[in-house]
Design an enzyme around this catalytic site. Structure first.
Site, PDB file in Angstrom:
ATOM      1  N   ARG A  68       0.917  -1.122  -0.030  1.00 10.65           N
ATOM      2  CA  ARG A  68       0.055   0.079   0.071  1.00 10.65           C
ATOM      3  C   ARG A  68       0.791   1.193   0.196  1.00 10.65           C
ATOM      4  NH1 ARG A  68      -0.429   4.371   2.620  1.00 10.65           N
ATOM      5  NH2 ARG A  68       0.064   3.232   4.685  1.00 10.65           N
ATOM      6  N   HIS A 120       4.225   3.601  13.197  1.00 12.21           N
ATOM      7  CA  HIS A 120       4.498   3.655  11.668  1.00 12.21           C
ATOM      8  C   HIS A 120       5.359   4.686  11.660  1.00 12.21           C
ATOM      9  CE1 HIS A 120       2.902   3.529   7.307  1.00 12.21           C
ATOM     10  NE2 HIS A 120       3.486   4.747   7.422  1.00 12.21           N
ATOM     11  N   HIS A 165       8.871   6.451   9.089  1.00 16.51           N
ATOM     12  CA  HIS A 165       9.465   6.254   8.052  1.00 16.51           C
ATOM     13  C   HIS A 165      10.960   6.687   8.358  1.00 16.51           C
ATOM     14  CE1 HIS A 165       6.397   6.572   4.670  1.00 16.51           C
ATOM     15  NE2 HIS A 165       5.498   6.310   5.824  1.00 16.51           N
ATOM     16  N   CYS A 176       9.456   8.933  -1.422  1.00 22.06           N
ATOM     17  CA  CYS A 176       8.699  10.198  -1.961  1.00 22.06           C
ATOM     18  C   CYS A 176       9.040  10.080  -3.513  1.00 22.06           C
ATOM     19  CB  CYS A 176       9.329  11.339  -1.415  1.00 22.06           C
ATOM     20  SG  CYS A 176       8.423  12.894  -2.222  1.00 22.06           S
ATOM     21  N   ASN A 204       9.405   3.595   3.928  1.00 18.60           N
ATOM     22  CA  ASN A 204       9.127   3.173   5.217  1.00 18.60           C
ATOM     23  C   ASN A 204      10.321   2.579   5.849  1.00 18.60           C
ATOM     24  OD1 ASN A 204       5.938   3.047   5.840  1.00 18.60           O
ATOM     25  ND2 ASN A 204       6.276   2.697   3.663  1.00 18.60           N
TER      26      ASN A 204
END
Lengths: 313, 313
Positions: free
Chosen positions: B13, B209, B211, B242, B251
């Site tokens: 995702r 979560h 990055h 990005c 991530n």
């Protein structure tokens, strides 16, 4: 009040020693001056080894002499043996970083001596230094490499690290460096090793030297910070990768380490923008060098300056 | 006994949503199956958004249906709104990950709603889910993006994160995800935010979560671990960079995270070698995808298996 952290650049030694192309002396000195200008207060500028062994350090003398002209900079150099110490004393370097491996196998392969014999050598080095007039005595630091793992022996017993830490201090070390030479450490292990070492070394300062080979460099720094460590080795752009693993990370990236600490509210005394700008200088002098680093690529967060000032540790 | 950690793959995702090339459905399903086979127990397999918006997720239905055939796998999907929830319910997905931004500006740019309006939307989603027969009710998770910084607003007040965390739980969230969407977090901030959130959410589990945009991903994981967090999002090969910053990390790299936790003595339930092998599959299907990751490059430490078994947390 922010906790002060001392960041020590080792790229000129740990990064360059494996690089096949000679970096011109003027470029080395420009690098040292620019990084000192950004606020890095201690730089390992060279290694006193025979030029035949590592041609990169054939200019150890002019590099040391040039670095000593920079006001406020602590100029250090690696020494493998007594002869290196003698050269350092002659050149007037501020600190001698003696290195031995906690792993007997690694030490034997590196310097053809057992770890115990390397402790004896260190005693002779301290004796030599102490025989100089006071003003001519560099600080003597004992480095324990492979303390968090060895590519021959695997994991190293904590008791083994503590044993050699104590022996180096008894021999006269005024500082210790505990090094994850091959990038094997994890944060839990870092806590175990540094806690055990700190419990035995009294007031002698302990520095941490991590490699980012397996991506855990900054996580390991945090674990060492938790133990109270405030001196960290790192290298600009993460120089210091293994020559047999192209693209592999070397030392912890200085710029990223500096960003992390600054963002956490520690006082590094370093201007990150100035530090990042030094990369261009290195890359102009050694275009074939691969530069690592996230902050140089991604930039500082939006509103970063203000935010960092808001969150002192 | 080792502490269990749940690692959740989000690369299908978070990684694919910004990738311009469509990954064939069969390749997605092979990836999901292989990663589940390595021991990853929860995978965010897709996003229920209109295909016009993100063509990469045009195959959300066959991907969800295929993933649901894998025994033991918790199949989750991102939903931006009520329509997404409706699709998830119809497809029988196990968990809906609703996402809203703590930063009002970011939320407005993303979904043209204030953060407060997004909480209201979440209430409607919970109502819809609760109106289904018990066996047809997916778990409902509330995700707080930009909780550790926003590219428009900079640093976000901890009180703001706590406010929306509490509101999502009051609305019926059965789990929270606190996300550093743009990679701004540092370990001190992570501790502050997660401690504050955990103090208010009672028994509702909280996932992290992160990055790795600025290299602090794994250090931030350690800080969250210290707070008691045991659920972590990550993506294979760090997918999710990005699109405007080539080579930028996305991530946290799943393989490196898995190595770190395993080495620290946590029980991830994952076979690292099998996990690393999944990279070949992704890279064969999407040759233009840039894969990050230190363990895949450097390999496991010498004697690693034995060492890891010796050091339970």
């Amino acid at each position: 009040m922010r906790q002060k952290i001392t960041l020590r650049e080792v790229g000129l030694r740990d990064g360059l020693q494996i690089h096949p192309t000679f970096m011109p002396t003027a470029a080395k000195l420009a690098w040292i001056a620019a990084e000192a200008g950004s606020g890095i207060s201690e730089i390992e500028v060279t290694s006193y080894v025979p030029p035949k062994l590592i041609p990169q350090f054939a200019d150890a003398q002019p590099v040391t002499e040039g670095a000593l002209r920079i006001a406020g900079l602590m100029v250090t150099a690696l020494i493998p043996n007594l002869r290196g110490a003698q050269r350092g004393i002659e050149l007037g370097v501020h600190k001698l970083n003696y290195v031995m491996s906690v792993s007997d196998t690694h030490n034997m392969k590196n310097v053809r001596r057992s770890s115990a014999e390397s402790v004896t050598d260190f005693r002779d080095i301290v004796t030599l230094v102490r025989s100089q007039p006071g003003h001519a005595q560099p600080l003597v630091c004992g480095g324990l490499s492979t303390a968090l793992g060895c590519s021959y022996e695997g994991r190293i017993a904590v008791s083994q690290v503590v044993k050699y830490a104590v022996q180096l201090i008894e021999a006269g070390a005024q500082e210790l460096i505990v090094a994850d030479t091959v990038g094997y450490a994890d944060p839990a292990q870092v806590r175990a090793v540094f806690k055990a070492v700190l419990a035995e070394v009294g007031s002698v300062p302990v520095a941490a030297h991590f490699h980012d080979t397996r991506g855990l460099g900054l996580a390991n720094v945090c674990a060492a910070l938790d133990c109270g460590i405030t001196r960290f080795d790192a290298s600009l752009a993460g120089l210091g990768g293994c020559p047999f693993a192209p693209g592999a990370s070397g030392n912890v990236v200085m710029e990223d380490l500096c960003f992390m600490l600054d963002s956490m509210g520690y006082d590094t005394g370093v201007d990150i923008d100035q530090l990042v700008a030094v990369r261009a200088l290195v890359s102009a002098a050694l275009p074939d060098m691969s530069l690592q680093g996230a902050i140089a690529r991604a930039g500082l967060p939006q509103g970063y300056r203000v935010a960092a000032q808001r969150l002192p540790v």
